[in-house]
Design a protein around this motif. Structure first.
Motif, PDB file in Angstrom:
ATOM      1  N   GLU A 130       0.852  -1.195   0.000  1.00  0.00           N
ATOM      2  CA  GLU A 130       0.000   0.000   0.000  1.00  0.00           C
ATOM      3  C   GLU A 130       0.886   1.242   0.000  1.00  0.00           C
ATOM      4  OE1 GLU A 130      -2.988   0.107   3.006  1.00  0.00           O
ATOM      5  OE2 GLU A 130      -3.545  -1.984   2.687  1.00  0.00           O
ATOM      6  N   GLU A 131       0.266   2.386  -0.278  1.00  0.00           N
ATOM      7  CA  GLU A 131       1.017   3.642  -0.294  1.00  0.00           C
ATOM      8  C   GLU A 131       1.747   3.841   1.032  1.00  0.00           C
ATOM      9  OE1 GLU A 131       0.437   8.472  -0.713  1.00  0.00           O
ATOM     10  OE2 GLU A 131      -1.302   7.178  -1.008  1.00  0.00           O
ATOM     11  N   VAL A 172      -0.063   3.334  -8.298  1.00  0.00           N
ATOM     12  CA  VAL A 172      -1.331   3.197  -7.570  1.00  0.00           C
ATOM     13  C   VAL A 172      -2.516   3.104  -8.513  1.00  0.00           C
ATOM     14  CG1 VAL A 172      -0.528   4.449  -5.532  1.00  0.00           C
ATOM     15  CG2 VAL A 172      -1.657   5.695  -7.352  1.00  0.00           C
ATOM     16  N   THR A 209      -7.842   4.684  -5.554  1.00  0.00           N
ATOM     17  CA  THR A 209      -7.420   4.587  -4.159  1.00  0.00           C
ATOM     18  C   THR A 209      -6.657   5.826  -3.690  1.00  0.00           C
ATOM     19  OG1 THR A 209      -5.324   3.515  -4.733  1.00  0.00           O
ATOM     20  CG2 THR A 209      -7.218   2.086  -4.322  1.00  0.00           C
TER      21      THR A 209
END
Length: 114
Positions: A38-39, A105, A109
């Motif tokens: 995830e980021e 990404v 999101t």
């Protein structure tokens, strides 16, 4: 804690040192970001902030970026591209980092930017 104090605005194009340090950490996190992760988040006053928010906030910063941060950017996008532009502003670096972030990404999101 007040979000404005945690994630400060620029003042006449200048960023406080906490935001400059967060930008450095955001570049390091971008460099280490795994494909399926995830980021990444970076801490500002103990609050986790998405790196994309740091890049957006610094995209108008007129402060010169220190060489240690410029070195991290060189490791990500290549020394020749960074060196060709000479001393770089944080705004220049943020604009170079944002497409690299966006390529990793799903657009659905992305966080809301402060």
């Amino acid at each position: 804690m007040d979000m404005h104090k945690v994630f400060p605005d620029l003042f006449e194009g200048h960023a406080p040192i906490t935001l400059q340090n967060a930008f450095h950490e955001a570049l390091e996190a971008l460099e280490e970001w795994g494909e399926k992760d995830e980021e990444p988040l970076v801490p500002i006053h103990g609050v986790a902030i998405p790196i994309s928010s740091v890049f957006v906030r610094m995209s108008a910063c007129t402060d010169l970026m220190p060489l240690r941060t410029q070195g991290v950017l060189e490791a990500i996008i290549g020394r020749d591209l960074v060196r060709a532009s000479g001393r770089m502003l944080y705004a220049d670096a943020a604009r170079l980092a944002m497409p690299l972030f966006a390529a990793r990404v799903d657009p659905g999101t992305l966080p809301a930017y402060p």
